[in-house]
Design an enzyme around this catalytic site. Structure first.
Site, PDB file in Angstrom:
ATOM      1  N   GLY A  49     -22.753  -7.010 -28.995  1.00 17.31           N
ATOM      2  CA  GLY A  49     -21.905  -7.698 -30.208  1.00 17.31           C
ATOM      3  C   GLY A  49     -20.533  -7.811 -29.426  1.00 17.31           C
ATOM      4  O   GLY A  49     -19.757  -8.488 -30.115  1.00 17.31           O
ATOM      5  N   HIS A  67       7.694  -7.287  -4.239  1.00 17.20           N
ATOM      6  CA  HIS A  67       6.180  -7.579  -4.769  1.00 17.20           C
ATOM      7  C   HIS A  67       6.359  -9.115  -5.570  1.00 17.20           C
ATOM      8  O   HIS A  67       6.788  -8.916  -6.835  1.00 17.20           O
ATOM      9  CB  HIS A  67       5.713  -6.583  -5.620  1.00 17.20           C
ATOM     10  CG  HIS A  67       5.482  -5.453  -4.654  1.00 17.20           C
ATOM     11  ND1 HIS A  67       4.302  -5.245  -4.435  1.00 17.20           N
ATOM     12  CD2 HIS A  67       5.962  -4.298  -4.327  1.00 17.20           C
ATOM     13  CE1 HIS A  67       4.151  -4.068  -3.448  1.00 17.20           C
ATOM     14  NE2 HIS A  67       5.402  -3.379  -3.421  1.00 17.20           N
ATOM     15  N   LYS A  97     -10.557  -9.783 -18.050  1.00 16.92           N
ATOM     16  CA  LYS A  97     -10.950  -9.853 -19.486  1.00 16.92           C
ATOM     17  C   LYS A  97     -10.280 -11.222 -20.365  1.00 16.92           C
ATOM     18  O   LYS A  97     -10.974 -11.795 -21.120  1.00 16.92           O
ATOM     19  CB  LYS A  97     -10.364  -8.799 -20.301  1.00 16.92           C
ATOM     20  CG  LYS A  97     -10.723  -8.376 -21.524  1.00 16.92           C
ATOM     21  CD  LYS A  97     -12.053  -7.771 -21.627  1.00 16.92           C
ATOM     22  CE  LYS A  97     -12.378  -7.179 -23.116  1.00 16.92           C
ATOM     23  NZ  LYS A  97     -13.576  -6.573 -23.050  1.00 16.92           N
ATOM     24  N   GLU A 142       3.949 -10.541  -7.044  1.00 19.70           N
ATOM     25  CA  GLU A 142       2.727 -10.514  -7.705  1.00 19.70           C
ATOM     26  C   GLU A 142       3.103  -9.899  -9.293  1.00 19.70           C
ATOM     27  O   GLU A 142       2.393 -10.136 -10.378  1.00 19.70           O
ATOM     28  CB  GLU A 142       1.409  -9.997  -7.259  1.00 19.70           C
ATOM     29  CG  GLU A 142       1.590  -8.260  -6.974  1.00 19.70           C
ATOM     30  CD  GLU A 142       2.278  -7.930  -5.713  1.00 19.70           C
ATOM     31  OE1 GLU A 142       3.154  -8.854  -5.174  1.00 19.70           O
ATOM     32  OE2 GLU A 142       2.143  -6.804  -5.121  1.00 19.70           O
ATOM     33  N   ASP A 176     -17.902  -9.026 -23.787  1.00 19.22           N
ATOM     34  CA  ASP A 176     -18.568  -9.343 -22.495  1.00 19.22           C
ATOM     35  C   ASP A 176     -19.991  -9.332 -22.558  1.00 19.22           C
ATOM     36  O   ASP A 176     -20.493 -10.472 -21.760  1.00 19.22           O
ATOM     37  CB  ASP A 176     -18.143  -8.003 -21.642  1.00 19.22           C
ATOM     38  CG  ASP A 176     -16.652  -7.608 -21.619  1.00 19.22           C
ATOM     39  OD1 ASP A 176     -15.851  -8.457 -21.983  1.00 19.22           O
ATOM     40  OD2 ASP A 176     -16.545  -6.662 -21.198  1.00 19.22           O
ATOM     41  N   CYS A 209       5.307  -6.153   1.514  1.00 16.53           N
ATOM     42  CA  CYS A 209       5.612  -4.935   1.553  1.00 16.53           C
ATOM     43  C   CYS A 209       4.854  -4.125   2.667  1.00 16.53           C
ATOM     44  O   CYS A 209       5.082  -4.408   3.924  1.00 16.53           O
ATOM     45  CB  CYS A 209       5.331  -4.169   0.169  1.00 16.53           C
ATOM     46  SG  CYS A 209       6.198  -2.554  -0.084  1.00 16.53           S
ATOM     47  N   TYR A 210       3.883  -3.124   2.517  1.00 14.95           N
ATOM     48  CA  TYR A 210       3.261  -2.631   3.526  1.00 14.95           C
ATOM     49  C   TYR A 210       2.748  -3.620   4.356  1.00 14.95           C
ATOM     50  O   TYR A 210       2.630  -3.543   5.695  1.00 14.95           O
ATOM     51  CB  TYR A 210       2.070  -1.619   2.787  1.00 14.95           C
ATOM     52  CG  TYR A 210       1.404  -0.911   4.197  1.00 14.95           C
ATOM     53  CD1 TYR A 210       1.782   0.321   4.700  1.00 14.95           C
ATOM     54  CD2 TYR A 210       0.277  -1.726   4.761  1.00 14.95           C
ATOM     55  CE1 TYR A 210       1.016   0.947   5.676  1.00 14.95           C
ATOM     56  CE2 TYR A 210      -0.513  -0.925   5.773  1.00 14.95           C
ATOM     57  CZ  TYR A 210      -0.146   0.153   6.246  1.00 14.95           C
ATOM     58  OH  TYR A 210      -0.663   0.912   7.364  1.00 14.95           O
ATOM     59  N   GLY A 228       0.852  -1.135  -0.094  1.00 17.33           N
ATOM     60  CA  GLY A 228      -0.097   0.185   0.153  1.00 17.33           C
ATOM     61  C   GLY A 228       0.659   1.167  -0.013  1.00 17.33           C
ATOM     62  O   GLY A 228       2.229   1.155   0.271  1.00 17.33           O
TER      63      GLY A 228
END
Ligand code: XMP
Length: 513
Positions: A220, A164, A369, A166, A223, A77-78, A50
């Site tokens: 169309g 990090h 997505k 990730e 999603d 981290c934080y 954060g």
């Protein structure tokens, strides 16, 4: 399920993303989440990074009940500084930020968190750092700059890392998260698309009941199509899809969408031809934001009017409105934004819900997505639709600079069609994130045959991006551009010149309006 508590880092959502990549389901909640109000028990908890210092007066802190869950905890981290802070020692106020690559030296390769990973490159982004070990912890990794790059309290099953895992810059980050989730938390690896389809269909059926009916707008795009297909699988014709032709879709688009959704996918679809209504409202309007507002409001008005005419199939009532909300939109509305947390509404067709007294149904709200695309492929949605470039709601109305008239629509559509056709022919459609033609409201002089011409300009845009927040223009072969320009000037009446837009975002936006 792993619980990710978000302290507002720009990377937090990537933690859930990485965990799912090895089939572990993870859910992110704001760091202020009361543990007693959780409706499920996590197998482990990750405290994200954060932007704060634990010394800040309004720094966010985790509910101490998290320790009563008696599950493994990993602070990133934080998150690690928070663990040390709660522990009562060890956090030093950062004198300067550390940002960039560092090499991790693993001290104890027997420990479970670093199992199978040795010295590796990590991504650091922090202000504060530990200057002492919290009570009961030991150091398990260092960098040249931090003697406490990773710490562990093995008895309590609490772990902390300064870097990090990730982000993709951390080379073994995914393996580290895997070690935590699977070896340390013993989380199930059951999350996959096939299971998702199955559970989601069951969930929709239970929610809607035997007679309930659902409506939803389709465009169309991938999603809304995937969401509609899921509804169709779950409740058949009790799902009513509405496609509003606003007159500013691409060439033949409405007919093609109708064919794919109705004939191909068997979705119960009503097409509303409202082109004239939209165009009469757009008459004389040149301001981009006004165009957007008019199109948005007209859409809501027409959708409500048409929805009221829909006859329920099973005699029940239309109770639900389908929306193709994705996980990034949900995260946007739940992620921790600081003490004065602002919640952004994520409804694409905002305004519909309040008026229509419908309940919301969002079958894609857990997906990113690329997961929606994978789901689309799995559910038999045609490849071209699954991988289609995004298309804005206001359509080519914001790609016709100046007033939107039937003549201008005809020119813009035709030029765009040629451009996209050539892109597909060249086999580069999937490499480009978004491409389109813009019709500029300026005239330029040309010569065709022996005739002087004085006609409009088409600007071509093509970009590469991962998130549409920043974008680079696409580098075509010169021969490709030469051919497209030649075709457009020769085939599209009203165009005398073609230019290629070589501006990145920022400073330009993707769209011209
Ligand atoms: P900009 O132009 O803001 O575009 O850099 C970023 C992405 O958003 C799309 N976009 C819109 N989509 N309604 C939409 O549904 C809009 O009003 C709108 N404006 C921009 C744009 O096509 C690009 O993908």
């Amino acid at each position: 399920t792993i619980l990710v508590l978000d302290f507002g880092s720009q990377y937090s959502h990537l933690i859930t993303r990485r965990l799912r990549e090895f089939n572990v389901y993870a859910e992110m909640l704001p760091c202020t989440q009361k543990i007693s109000e959780l409706t499920w028990k996590p197998k482990g908890v990750i405290l994200s990074g954060g932007p704060y210092s634990v010394y800040d007066k309004d720094a966010p802190h985790v509910d101490h009940d998290v320790f009563k869950l008696d599950v493994p905890i990993l602070g990133i981290c934080y998150g690690m500084q928070e663990l040390a802070w709660i522990n009562g020692r060890g956090v030093a106020r950062g004198e300067h930020r550390e940002y960039g690559h560092a090499t991790i030296h693993v001290k104890d390769s027997d420990n479970k968190l670093f199992h199978g990973i040795d010295n590796f490159q990590v991504w650091m982004s922090h202000g504060d750092k530990l200057n002492d070990l919290p009570t009961g912890f030991k150091t398990i990794a260092t960098t040249d700059n931090s003697p406490y790059a990773a710490i562990a309290h093995e008895k309590e099953n609490i772990w902390g890392i300064q870097f990090h895992p990730e982000v993709t810059h951390t080379t073994k980050g995914k393996q580290l998260l895997r070690n935590f989730a699977i070896d340390i938390c013993q989380a199930d690896q059951k999350w996959n698309m096939k299971n998702f389809i199955h559970t989601e269909i069951e969930r929709i059926r239970t929610l809607v009941g035997e007679h309930g009916e659902v409506i939803g707008a389709v465009s169309g795009g991938v999603d809304s199509t995937v969401a509609a297909k899921l509804m169709k699988e779950a409740i058949g014709d009790r799902f009513h899809a509405i496609l509003v032709d606003n007159g500013v879709m691409r060439l033949n688009e409405c007919a093609e969408v109708k064919k794919t959704l109705s004939d191909g996918l068997g979705i119960n679809l009503t097409v509303i031809d409202a082109a004239d209504e939209f165009l009469s409202k757009l008459k004389g309007v040149t301001d981009p934001e006004k165009k957007r507002k008019i199109i948005g409001n007209t859409f809501i008005h027409i959708f409500e009017r048409e929805a009221a005419r829909i006859q329920p199939k099973a005699g029940g009532e239309i109770e639900y409105l389908l929306q193709g909300t994705l996980y990034p939109d949900v995260i946007e509305s739940i992620s921790f934004k600081g003490p004065s947390q602002t919640i952004k509404t994520h409804h694409n067709v905002g305004g519909l819900l309040e008026d229509m007294k419908l309940k919301l149904i969002e079958p894609l709200r857990e997906l990113f997505k690329d997961e929606v695309r994978a789901l689309g492929e799995l559910m038999g949605i045609p490849h071209d639709l699954v991988w289609r470039h995004p298309f804005p709601g206001p359509g080519i109305a914001i790609r016709i600079l100046g007033e939107v008239t039937p003549e201008q629509i005809k020119i813009a559509r035709h030029a765009d069609h040629i451009y996209i056709e050539e892109i597909k022919k060249a086999g580069i459609y999937d490499k480009i994130s978004q491409a389109f033609a813009c019709l500029l409201p300026v005239k330029s002089v040309g010569v065709m045959g022996d005739q002087r011409t004085y006609e409009q300009v088409i600007a071509l845009r093509a970009i590469e991006t991962s998130d549409f927040m920043t974008a680079d223009w696409y580098i075509f072969d010169a021969a490709f551009l030469k051919n497209v320009a030649k075709r457009i000037v020769n085939e599209v009446d009203g165009v005398a010149r073609v230019v290629y837009d070589i501006t990145s975002k920022p400073p330009a936006t993707v769209e011209w309006e």
